[in-house]
Design an enzyme around this catalytic site. Structure first.
Site, PDB file in Angstrom:
ATOM      1  N   ASP A 352       0.822  -1.252   0.144  1.00  0.00           N
ATOM      2  CA  ASP A 352      -0.149   0.359   0.110  1.00  0.00           C
ATOM      3  C   ASP A 352       0.768   1.513   0.277  1.00  0.00           C
ATOM      4  O   ASP A 352       1.740   1.315   0.472  1.00  0.00           O
ATOM      5  CB  ASP A 352      -0.712   0.463   1.149  1.00  0.00           C
ATOM      6  CG  ASP A 352      -1.979   1.337   1.331  1.00  0.00           C
ATOM      7  OD1 ASP A 352      -2.893   1.054   0.637  1.00  0.00           O
ATOM      8  OD2 ASP A 352      -2.052   1.522   2.126  1.00  0.00           O
ATOM      9  N   GLU A 381       1.435   0.323  -4.681  1.00  0.00           N
ATOM     10  CA  GLU A 381       0.934   1.425  -5.781  1.00  0.00           C
ATOM     11  C   GLU A 381       2.609   2.541  -5.696  1.00  0.00           C
ATOM     12  O   GLU A 381       2.503   3.014  -4.080  1.00  0.00           O
ATOM     13  CB  GLU A 381      -0.213   1.821  -4.638  1.00  0.00           C
ATOM     14  CG  GLU A 381      -1.701   1.368  -4.512  1.00  0.00           C
ATOM     15  CD  GLU A 381      -2.016   2.046  -3.261  1.00  0.00           C
ATOM     16  OE1 GLU A 381      -3.498   2.113  -3.999  1.00  0.00           O
ATOM     17  OE2 GLU A 381      -1.924   1.829  -2.180  1.00  0.00           O
TER      18      GLU A 381
END
Ligand code: CA
Length: 668
Positions: A352, A381
């Site tokens: 993340d 990400e």
């Protein structure tokens, strides 16, 4: 998780407010002078020789460990001061007996006061709601046959097909027919069906043909109260509490520390047995709580980056950002990932807001995983909610992917190029008729590498390639964040009927699944599930998030299209080239195509394909479009929203017509 998520978590907020301790601002540079500890025995180890506690807390002036009979409530049965040899050493104490069945907490005296109790940062087993560490015998957590659990075979990362899912979305609805709805064990149940007799659960995944499931955060997070298992609570779980223990609400008994561990292993084992690998979504970039986090309560300040005034830097938009560049934080992340692999047999990690982490840490993760199994997949990400408090060139951002071989990043370029901007509900993309998206689609098709036929100036976001190889990019049009594909299509094409919407979805996903790179899809889109238009459903009730599996019968043709698309990719290595050299050698765009059309050929048995040549063409416009093709006799594999893997229909000549809002795939 992506940008600007507003958490509103009453449970966790209450904890924050109860925590009165404030960290004393320390200049971030000083943290680098903290003595580090490299032992592998943090914070509790137990065996027949006894129970040993070791806490790394260089700035504490006193430390206590408390032993409890209960995971929550009750009084400590023993409280003991820990000792250290000198200020460079961790705090230690040992008990002669193996304290199996007991629980523990630490508390440190720091800056003139005793701080709240904490299970520490490294707890591997916890009581309900993760308040206390639990002392258990891990040998009792292994399911039957665990020693024979093996990863399904994987040759290269571009063979991967990822299915992102939340436990509760996937199996809580009555139509899932799963006795363990919303739990880890739901993914162990074979033979489950919808009321109409359609396969659900693990059988559905096999029928669809995905190779990996990516489960949303499944470590212990704070926003669901585990002590109320019968109340319908929902959260994505991007609010980490204990990074090295499974989330209790996904177990059948959150009060028994071993149950969540055993059941998570059973889940991995069942998926492996069915040929599916498992990816854990990891959120090391922030904790939801600042001063009250387990990091802060053990070593105040150290785990986070700070602004010059001593306040928490916050590139996560969740109130802080961790400091992966510090030695003990880097070790923490690397060791945690290794632990999930070694103890639970996970096969990959989705980081993340990976852009918050530094590149060196991500490279260390890759290097350590390579030692265990180089087929373990790592992606993340490649962005942050705002600029992290370290130099941009050190951040594990998308634009720096080329500096991180073996690590992949999500392509928002392809995502928004195909379906329209993520935050603008009405915004359209290539698949929904927007003009000037061709280069963004082409950028996705080549896997974000350098390709001589792409004008990078015209790509929507990235004006330069960022991967070394297509193995480093995740192609997708939707995930748990923002509107799911069905909702996005409904919002951006309000005049379209259901059949047309499904047609747009097919075009969008055909682009994803034929592109070079690693395709990724969001759970339920194969049966055209929606989320009633909710953009950020992180704490929405089941009526928004739960998948109604009756849709599978209703939208069976859509499901079959997805299944065929996956089968097409799996049977044809031309769509799964692993290197930039192969892509540049075999993939050639067809020039002089009409506007809103992208077309290319895959030549010379690309990747060893049985097909000598393949034409792939996409028409985003609402009128038929004609393109030039190499002269020959062609099998029609996909046309006008239908896939026929046998290529029953044939065409010949030097031109081909692509139906409106559809893909055309020809092979010979
Ligand atoms: Ca929890």
């Amino acid at each position: 998780m992506k940008q600007f998520k507003n958490f509103a978590l009453p449970f966790a907020v209450a904890i924050t407010m109860m925590t009165s301790c404030q960290t004393t601002p320390v200049a971030d540079g000083d943290y680098n002078n903290y003595p580090v500890y490299k032992g592998d025995d943090l914070e509790m180890r137990v065996d027949e020789d006894g129970t040993r506690f070791t806490l790394w807390s260089p700035t504490a002036d006193s430390v206590k460990v408390r032993i409890y009979n209960e995971g929550l409530g009750g009084e400590a049965i023993e409280t003991r001061y820990m000792e250290r040899a000198n200020s460079n050493e961790p705090w230690r104490t040992a008990f002669d007996e193996a304290l199996y069945g007991k629980y523990y907490t630490f508390s440190i005296h720091y800056n003139g006061e005793w701080m709240d109790e904490t299970p520490g940062a490294y707890a591997r087993a916890v009581g309900v709601n993760g308040k206390r560490g639990a002392i258990i015998d891990f040998a009792t957590t292994n399911p039957e046959g665990w020693e024979n659990d093996v990863r399904p075979a994987l040759d290269k990362f571009t063979d991967i097909i990822i299915y992102e899912m939340h436990h509760r979305d996937f199996s809580i609805h009555p139509s899932a027919g799963n006795q363990y709805g919303g739990k880890f064990l739901a993914l162990t149940q074979e033979g489950t069906q919808s009321p109409e007799g359609q396969m659900t659960g693990i059988d559905h995944l096999k029928e669809l043909g995905v190779t990996h499931v990516h489960i949303l955060p499944s470590y212990d997070y704070g926003s669901v109260d585990e002590s109320r298992p019968d109340s319908a609570q929902y959260n994505w779980g991007y609010d980490p509490v204990n990074y090295n223990t499974p989330e209790g609400s996904y177990s059948t008994n959150a009060f028994d520390p071993a149950t969540r561990i055993r059941e998570m292993k059973q889940m991995v084992q069942a998926l492996h047995r069915n040929g599916i690998r498992v990816i854990l979504d990891v959120v090391y970039n922030h904790t939801f709580i600042n001063d009250g986090s387990n990091f802060s309560l053990t070593t105040p300040g150290y785990y986070y980056r700070h602004n010059e005034d001593g306040s928490y830097a916050d590139a996560s938009a969740c109130s802080n950002e961790t400091a992966s560049e510090r030695e003990m934080v880097r070790d923490y992340i690397v060791n945690s990932v290794k632990y999930w692999v070694n103890e639970y047999h996970f096969d990959g990690f989705r980081f993340d807001l990976m852009g918050i982490h530094d590149i060196e840490t991500m490279k260390a993760v890759r290097a350590e995983l390579d030692k265990i199994d180089p087929t373990i997949f790592v992606y993340g990400e490649g962005w942050a909610a705002s600029a992290p408090a370290i130099p941009a060139e050190q951040c594990a951002m998308k634009a720096n992917a080329y500096k991180m071989p073996g690590i992949a990043v999500f392509s928002d370029d392809l995502r928004d190029g195909v379906k329209g901007h993520f935050s603008d509900a009405k915004g359209r993309g290539f698949a929904t008729g927007a003009e000037n998206c061709e280069e963004s689609v082409k950028f996705g098709i080549v896997g974000a590498i350098q390709h001589p036929q792409i004008n990078y100036e015209l790509v929507n976001y990235s004006k330069a390639p960022y991967t070394n190889h297509p193995t480093q990019v995740i192609n997708y049009v939707s995930c748990h964040d923002d509107m799911c594909l069905t909702d996005k299509l409904r919002a951006s094409m309000p005049e379209a009927d259901e059949k047309s919407l499904q047609r747009y979805a097919r075009l969008a996903q055909t682009i994803v699944f034929t592109s070079q790179g690693v395709p990724f899809m969001f759970t339920g889109e194969e049966i055209f599930r929606d989320k009633k238009g909710v953009h950020n459903s992180y704490c929405s009730p089941d009526e928004i998030n739960a998948i109604d599996w009756s849709l599978k019968q209703q939208n069976r043709e859509q499901f079959d299209y997805y299944r065929n698309l996956i089968q097409l990719r799996k049977s044809h290595p031309a769509f799964r080239l692993a290197t930039a050299e192969e892509v540049c050698k075999h993939l050639q765009f067809i020039e002089n195509t009409p506007k809103q059309v992208v077309a290319y050929t895959l030549n010379d048995n690309a990747g060893g394909d049985v097909w000598n040549q393949i034409v792939v063409a996409f028409n985003g416009g609402n009128q038929p479009a004609e393109i030039e093709i190499p002269e020959g006799n062609w099998q029609v594999i996909a046309n006008d929203g239908i896939i026929d893997l046998n290529g029953t229909n044939k065409i010949e000549g030097t031109t081909a017509t692509i139906a409106p809002s559809a893909a055309l795939i020809l092979a010979r």
